[in-house]
Design a protein around this motif. Structure first.
Motif: not given
Length: 533
Positions: A334-361
């Motif tokens: 989704g849209r993010r105009s500012g700020g940061s998100v980390r899941l296990d130290g990784v930004d979900p926005a940087d993950l490919k869709p298939a990998v993201r699905r397993r990390s954050v549904g």
């Protein structure tokens, strides 16, 4: 006003009727509440009132349905439009224009009403449903709850004699739901309108009903009568009725006010509730200063949110407070105009869709967005393959949440609650480290919500982080360990569930209202305390 005479509805290729031998009379000027398990035929009953069943849906209708003396077999929906207004479960599917005012005026234009009448009714409806601030907005930019209010308003402007609503409060925050139901109550009492409502969140509607119709499903006959008497026997009942069953109160109350009059002895006998468990340590998901803007409107304003593995967090707040925007920003697509998100130290926005699905549904408000195959079995098998799980994993999860859905059923033919259950099963199959859910209880009956709560608790016990945006205060009380409240895109409250929800009458569950000042939240909590005593 409405008469069903031995009505049986069977859809094409169905193995059993969706509605069986229904005899029902709803007099003019009554608010009639239709209850039943998911898939019991509630939507079919409602759509038979305005002729969508069978003129649009197909299938066979035996018996007859009379509305204001008109037989729906001889009068298609267009010939009933001046009598019956219908608000379906999915408001977006019924919109025919692009903006709020245009949508409110459309039904009147179809009936050929003069411009001055249309202008007056639009203004009245904007005030009645609290839509003045969004009158010029595009429908696509509104929150789910705002869209639902527009759909209700579009039906009301035609001034029908009968108003039929399918899950009208499912996307509304508690305050907006109270406003809408109070408006419907006034229309029934002051104007003699006949209102037929199917609703799973019975704690919101039961107190307004003059009559309740319980559809047991299958070949069993419908039961109609006084709300307290019918709900006392039905497997789907609001918490206040289930509390009355537990305490042995007679007559069975359907409102908090009536229940409080009977609850004095129970309040005195119950011990103090146990203290909330300490918050788990070690944040799995962390958002810092998240901002989301749409066309210059800031929906999320610098939100900080940390969720530990093992936490189940309910995100609450009125419609348009930024809950959905925050979930999509955290999930990464989704849209993010500012700020940061980390899941296990990784930004979900940087993950490919298939990998993201397993990390954050993420389970969206519109479950249809994730369904694209022709059978339930196909959807489940595809979820197993994409998640690299053994065959049958998704199907087993679905059976736990909503048992009995046929493998060969088309997802689009399922009820709203069944489609949601299927999407939940698909999203739970990969067991993502973090699971985000946007209004996950829309269309689910109480037993299905209990099973969903247990599935989410199992995920949390296994160390996953769960965040759900919800207006369902009863579900939040049942399963959430913590509640975060948003207002205007900012966090205004964050703490243990009992502490946050009992501090506000809007977000307080029925049991807490009945037993206040004792901070008990659910019927199961009270049952456990009574057994221990």
């Amino acid at each position: 006003m409405i008469r069903f005479e031995h009505v049986t509805v069977t859809y094409p290729d169905a193995t059993r009727p969706a509605l069986a031998d229904l005899d029902l009379v709803v007099p003019e000027g009554e608010l009639c509440l239709v209850v039943g398990r998911t898939g019991s035929g509630k939507s079919t009953l409602l759509r038979a009132v305005n002729g969508l069943v069978p003129h649009f849906t197909g299938g066979r209708l035996e018996g007859r349905v009379l509305v204001d003396g008109r037989d729906t077999r001889d009068h298609p929906p267009r010939e009933l439009a001046d009598v019956v207004g219908l608000v379906a479960q999915d408001p977006q599917a019924g919109f025919v224009t692009d903006s709020v005012e245009e949508e409110l005026a459309y039904s009147m234009e179809s009936l050929g009403l003069p411009d001055p009448v249309m202008r007056k009714r639009v203004e009245e409806t904007l005030d009645l449903l609290g839509l003045v601030e969004v009158r010029d907005r595009a429908l696509a930019t509104l929150s789910g709850g705002q869209q639902q209010r527009v759909a209700i308003g579009a039906a009301l402007t035609a001034h029908p004699r009968v108003l039929v609503l399918d899950e009208p409060t499912s996307a509304l925050d508690p305050g907006a739901a109270e406003d809408v139901l109070a408006a419907l109550h006034r229309l029934v009492h002051d104007l003699g309108m006949t209102v037929l409502i199917a609703e799973h969140r019975l704690e919101r509607v039961a107190q307004y009903a003059d009559r309740v119709v319980w559809l047991p499903g299958g070949a069993r006959a419908a039961v109609a009568g006084d709300p307290g008497a019918v709900l006392a026997e039905a497997p789907v009942a609001p918490p206040v009725v289930r509390l009355a069953r537990l305490a042995g109160w007679q007559p069975v109350p359907v409102s908090v006010r009536d229940a409080r009059r009977l609850a004095g002895p129970l309040r005195d006998e119950l011990p103090a509730p146990p203290a909330a468990a300490p918050r788990p340590t070690g944040d799995l998901l962390r958002a810092r200063g998240v901002r989301v803007s749409y066309s210059g409107v800031e929906a999320v304003r610098g939100v900080d949110l940390a969720v530990a593995g093992g936490e189940l967090v309910a995100l609450m707040g009125r419609n348009g407070s930024g809950k959905s925007s925050l979930l999509w920003a955290v999930q990464g697509s989704g849209r993010r105009s500012g700020g940061s998100v980390r899941l296990d130290g990784v930004d979900p926005a940087d993950l490919k869709p298939a990998v993201r699905r397993r990390s954050v549904g993420l389970v969206p408000q519109q479950p249809d967005d994730l369904l694209y195959l022709h059978t339930v079995a196909g959807e489940c098998a595809q979820a197993d393959r994409e998640s690299d799980r053994s065959a049958g994993t998704c199907r087993a999860i679905l059976e736990r949440i909503a048992p009995g859905i046929a493998d060969d059923a088309h997802p689009r033919d399922l009820s709203e609650g069944q489609r949601l259950a299927l999407v939940l099963a698909i999203s739970l199959t990969p067991e993502p480290r973090a699971l985000l859910l946007d209004e996950p209880t829309r269309g689910l009956d109480y037993p299905a919500k209990t099973r969903l709560a247990e599935a989410l608790r199992e995920l949390a016990r296994a160390g996953h982080a769960v965040v759900l945006a919800t207006h369902d205060v009863e579900f939040a009380a049942e399963c959430a360990t913590r509640v975060v409240v948003l207002a205007g895109g900012e966090v205004v409250a964050d703490g243990p569930t009992a502490e946050v929800v009992t501090a506000s009458p809007i977000f307080s569950p029925q049991v807490a209202k009945v037993l206040a000042p004792r901070p008990w939240l659910t019927v199961d909590d009270v049952r456990t305390a009574m057994a221990a005593r």
